[in-house]
Design an enzyme around this catalytic site. Structure first.
Site, mmCIF file in Angstrom:
data_model
loop_
_atom_site.group_PDB
_atom_site.id
_atom_site.type_symbol
_atom_site.label_atom_id
_atom_site.label_comp_id
_atom_site.label_asym_id
_atom_site.label_seq_id
_atom_site.Cartn_x
_atom_site.Cartn_y
_atom_site.Cartn_z
ATOM 1 C CG HIS A 190 -5.402 -2.418 -0.134
ATOM 2 N ND1 HIS A 190 -4.739 -2.005 -1.269
ATOM 3 C CD2 HIS A 190 -4.898 -1.664 0.873
ATOM 4 C CE1 HIS A 190 -3.888 -1.056 -0.946
ATOM 5 N NE2 HIS A 190 -3.952 -0.829 0.337
ATOM 6 C CB SER A 196 -0.952 -0.047 1.192
ATOM 7 O OG SER A 196 -1.977 0.875 1.016
ATOM 8 C CG ASP A 218 -6.441 -3.112 -3.973
ATOM 9 O OD1 ASP A 218 -7.173 -2.376 -3.285
ATOM 10 O OD2 ASP A 218 -5.207 -3.143 -3.837
ATOM 11 C CB ILE A 239 -12.192 -15.281 -8.708
ATOM 12 C CG1 ILE A 239 -12.268 -15.667 -7.222
ATOM 13 C CG2 ILE A 239 -11.045 -14.319 -8.952
ATOM 14 C CD1 ILE A 239 -11.145 -16.581 -6.765
ATOM 15 C CG ASP A 264 -16.318 -16.517 -12.147
ATOM 16 O OD1 ASP A 264 -15.172 -16.772 -12.534
ATOM 17 O OD2 ASP A 264 -16.980 -17.270 -11.410
ATOM 18 C CG ASP A 279 -12.738 -19.089 -9.924
ATOM 19 O OD1 ASP A 279 -13.350 -18.154 -10.458
ATOM 20 O OD2 ASP A 279 -11.496 -19.164 -9.942
ATOM 21 C CG ASP A 300 -12.069 -16.402 -15.274
ATOM 22 O OD1 ASP A 300 -12.550 -17.540 -15.112
ATOM 23 O OD2 ASP A 300 -12.168 -15.502 -14.420
#
Ligand code: NAG
Ligand code: NAG
Ligand code: NAG
Ligand code: NAG
Ligand code: NAG
Ligand code: NAG
Ligand code: NAG
Length: 516
Positions: free
Chosen positions: A434, A175, A394, A255, A246, A253, A249
């Site tokens: 993050h 960060s 993030d 994500i 999702d 899953d 890709d």
């Protein structure tokens, strides 16, 4: 919500081969330690397993009862370094707005046999503004200077301890710690041999400003406005992004692996479109708000200056901006920093925050905090190496910023892509929030997270060790394997692992702006 954490690790390699630290040596060393502009506050020999109290730690850094676990027999030294006539940075001791010593990273480093340093970047605390109010030198420490002092004093400590100066020097931060690492490579290219920089908050003022600008895009602070998107609508919006994007890709899953490669049309969630019921569906004004929420940030001249919010990421930045029906920005760093560092006004509040406030801060650039120093040519020429990583979910620093930075470094150093990759690698971690956490296989020996998985202390799984291998054995990190643990307990039961070689990021960025 993530806060900006300042995380410093200065590790000096090859220490394991040197004299072990005995109690006697530690005491005589501490008593004789002498470094210009530096006060030795305390020194003690500590043994592996000791739980060390850290009295005096402020609440926003985990105090007042914070402790640290000693992970190796070591000599502990607490130093205060004067960085200017009116500011100082405390070393070794004290972990936001980055004023907390990152004990977890130090503990990991010490456990691996490094001499490890951490510091408070010149102020104590991750929230508040008093420490910056009318204190330009404290701002300079936070902005660009404290890490350089840490490096310089750290080297002197180690040289005095080992009576040798041939060490490799590393830094790990996340960060604002990532920001400070990149800035350091530009300003002080000989401080470190290797940098491990997570979720770097380069372009810091715009990151912070974006929280206010995005809040306004969805109707805030007028919670009764027809354009305002209500907190309970956001989980449904994100769930629909994941449902739609999702699978693209190749694996469903939960994500979205590469959110910057996709577009999301909020019109699909409009009332009457059939996907959301009448409680959650979007009115035409809300469709427009959500569309704007995922556009990049523009400056007053309508140039794009900060990338769009991440699709699929946690949306507290939109949904948490009220308390009991009263508008209040949850991202307190905005108010703190503009009060303390930008406007020198302890009553300023962000309800009317606008692009003009962002641009004003950029023009002032207090403490040179808004680093976008992409000329790393000297660091590169000295043989320095950077491993950077950024979670693709993030919610605090959008990962496209790391793409921008990578492209910037490549063009600013006049290197080919191959030459850039030979000293700077950027890994994206799908489904990581993050600096850590999230649904993805995010654990890669992240800065700020203690402890490391002791069974995966290997450069394939641990980014710090990958960096050390790169610097010391010229072994290029082509992939990093991320690990997902049960309940995110690092070192616990492994749920899944994932390794990915990322395609190189080159310099073309395309944005499709849908103006309504
Ligand atoms: C930060 O806290 C330490 C004790 O934890 C104290 O010695 C130091 O003076 C503090 N620094 C500032 C700038 O308040
Ligand atoms: C810290 O420890 C003291 C003494 O044990 C206790 O009274 C106090 O409640 C603790 N504070 C916090 C925030 O845990
Ligand atoms: C510290 O102690 C732990 C637990 O006994 C052990 O696993 C670890 O290897 C020790 N660390 C060092 C650096 O000796
Ligand atoms: C609308 O959908 C949400 C989420 O599926 C559900 O919790 C809620 O009860 C529904 N409301 C109505 C009125 O059907
Ligand atoms: C900041 O505000 C204080 C109090 O209003 C004032 O005394 C001081 O001069 C100001 N500092 C700057 C740099 O404007
Ligand atoms: C925002 O602007 C309105 C209208 O000018 C003003 O009444 C209000 O006080 C401002 N709020 C803040 C926090 O500056
Ligand atoms: C890159 O090339 C440009 C144009 O030739 C030149 O002005 C600049 O100094 C170069 N930068 C570096 C770091 O060599």
């Amino acid at each position: 919500m993530g806060t900006f954490a300042s995380n410093k690790l200065l590790c000096f390699g090859a220490l394991a081969r040197l004299a072990r630290c005995t109690a006697d040596k530690c005491v005589s060393f501490g008593a004789g330690l002498s470094i210009p502009d530096t006060k030795v506050i305390a020194y003690s020999h500590e043994t592996n397993g000791t739980v060390l109290p850290l009295p005096g730690t402020v609440a926003s850094c985990g105090g007042p009862n914070l402790t640290a676990i000693i992970t190796a027999d070591l000599c502990r030294v607490v130093l205060v370094v004067a960085t200017s006539s009116s500011s100082e940075t405390s070393g070794f001791r004290d972990w936001g707005i980055g004023g907390c010593v990152d004990y977890p990273t130090m503990q990991n480093g010490a456990g691996l046999g490094f001499a490890s340093f951490g510091m408070n970047a010149g102020h104590n605390g991750s929230t508040g503004f008093d420490f910056f109010l009318d204190k330009p030198e404290v701002l300079n420490d936070f902005g660009y200077r404290s890490l350089h002092f840490e490096a310089s004093v750290g080297k002197q400590v180690v040289e005095q301890y080992y009576a040798s100066s041939s060490f490799k020097n590393y830094y790990a931060g996340c960060s604002t710690g990532g920001r400070q690492g990149f800035q350091n490579a530009h300003l002080y290219p000989s401080d470190f041999d290797g940098l491990l920089l997570g979720s770097p908050g380069v372009n810091w003022l715009r990151i912070v400003a974006s929280k206010g600008i995005l809040a306004h895009r969805i109707g805030w602070p007028d919670l009764d406005s027809p354009a305002y998107v209500r907190p309970e609508q956001w989980p449904a919006i994100v769930a629909e992004q994941i449902r739609q994007l999702d699978p693209l890709d190749g694996v469903a899953d939960g994500i979205i692996d590469e959110p910057t490669r996709h577009r999301f049309d909020p019109q699909t969630l409009a009332c009457g479109a059939g996907l959301l019921n009448e409680t959650l569906c979007l009115t035409p004004q809300q469709v427009s708000s959500v569309r704007k929420a995922y556009e990049p940030v523009y400056d007053s001249d309508t140039h794009i200056v900060y990338p769009a919010f991440e699709l699929g990421a946690n949306t507290n930045v939109f949904s948490d901006n009220q308390q009991n029906g009263v508008a209040k920005l949850s991202y307190t760093i905005l108010q703190d920093f503009w009060r303390g560092a930008v406007y020198n006004d302890s009553t300023w509040a962000p309800e009317n925050f606008s692009t003009a406030d962002m641009d004003f801060a950029l023009a002032e650039n207090p403490g040179q905090v808004n680093a976008w120093d992409t000329d790393l040519s000297e660091f590169h020429e000295r043989g320095g190496k950077v491993i950077s990583y950024h979670g693709r979910s993030d919610e605090t620093v959008t990962s496209a910023l790391s793409e921008w930075f990578y492209s910037g470094v490549q063009s600013n150093t006049n290197l080919t892509l191959e030459e850039t990759q030979a000293f700077y690698r950027l890994f994206f971690i799908p489904g990581m929030h993050h600096c850590g956490g999230g649904p993805g296989a995010w654990s890669i020996g992240n800065a700020q997270r203690y402890p490391y998985d002791q069974t995966l202390l290997d450069s394939s799984y641990n980014a710090l060790l990958a960096l050390v291998d790169w610097v010391e054995k010229n072994r290029t990190p082509e992939t990093l394997i991320g690990t997902k643990y049960q309940d995110d307990v690092v070192g616990g039961e492994v749920v899944s692992q994932r390794g990915k070689k990322y395609p190189p990021y080159v310099s073309i960025l395309l944005y499709m702006l849908i103006v309504t």
